[in-house]
Design an enzyme around this catalytic site. Structure first.
Site, short mmCIF file in Angstrom:
data_model
loop_
_atom_site.label_atom_id
_atom_site.label_comp_id
_atom_site.label_asym_id
_atom_site.label_seq_id
_atom_site.Cartn_x
_atom_site.Cartn_y
_atom_site.Cartn_z
N ARG A 52 0.78 -1.13 -0.08
CA ARG A 52 -0.01 0.09 -0.02
C ARG A 52 0.86 1.17 -0.33
NH1 ARG A 52 -5.60 -1.33 2.21
NH2 ARG A 52 -5.50 -3.41 2.86
N HIS A 53 1.73 1.27 -0.89
CA HIS A 53 2.83 2.35 -0.83
C HIS A 53 3.54 2.45 -2.46
CE1 HIS A 53 5.47 -0.70 0.56
NE2 HIS A 53 6.39 0.20 0.01
N ALA A 54 3.99 3.52 -2.54
CA ALA A 54 5.10 3.82 -3.62
C ALA A 54 6.21 4.18 -3.18
CB ALA A 54 4.40 4.42 -4.91
#
Length: 138
Positions: A52-54
């Protein structure tokens, strides 16, 4: 800024069923960056979605060394891809500015090769902020 494409990496698989296998790569032979951090995840409940990230700068290669990992990615152009990793001789290259989530089988062990050391400022953890940031990079 040109962002590289996501792609699968087929690592050399040496051995045979009767004796087992080894997969190997040498620095920057198949991995398109210098590895500066290695970490692994394990015993993740199947109901949990991780990631749930970049990242702004970090490139990664994700490898399911055991079990199954489903990786879902979203690119700057809004395209969504899903990858099922379950062969330890295959890794998924994830460039910067790609939102990614992972879901694991209970027995999954994920090995991650990263291009940079941990830096919280490199993470985009809010999806709305990610959409704003990648809108600027597209």
């Amino acid at each position: 800024m040109t962002i590289p494409d996501l792609h699968l990496i087929n690592f050399l698989k040496l051995g045979e069923p009767g004796i087992g296998y080894i997969s190997v790569t040498q620095q920057e032979q198949l991995v398109p960056f210098e590895v500066k951090r290695i970490f692994w995840t394990y015993y993740t409940p199947e109901s949990i979605v991780r990631g749930r990230h970049a990242h702004y700068i970090t490139e990664q290669v994700l490898i399911a060394v055991a079990g199954r990992i489903t990786v879902t990615t979203e690119r700057a152009d809004g395209s969504i891809q899903s990858f099922r990793l379950e062969d330890p001789s295959i890794g998924l290259y994830v460039p910067p500015y790609v939102w990614h989530t992972m879901q694991y089988s209970h027995s999954a062990v994920q090995l991650v090769l990263a291009s940079s050391v941990y830096n919280e400022d490199d993470y985009i953890r809010d999806y709305e902020k990610f959409k704003q940031v990648w809108g600027q990079k597209a």
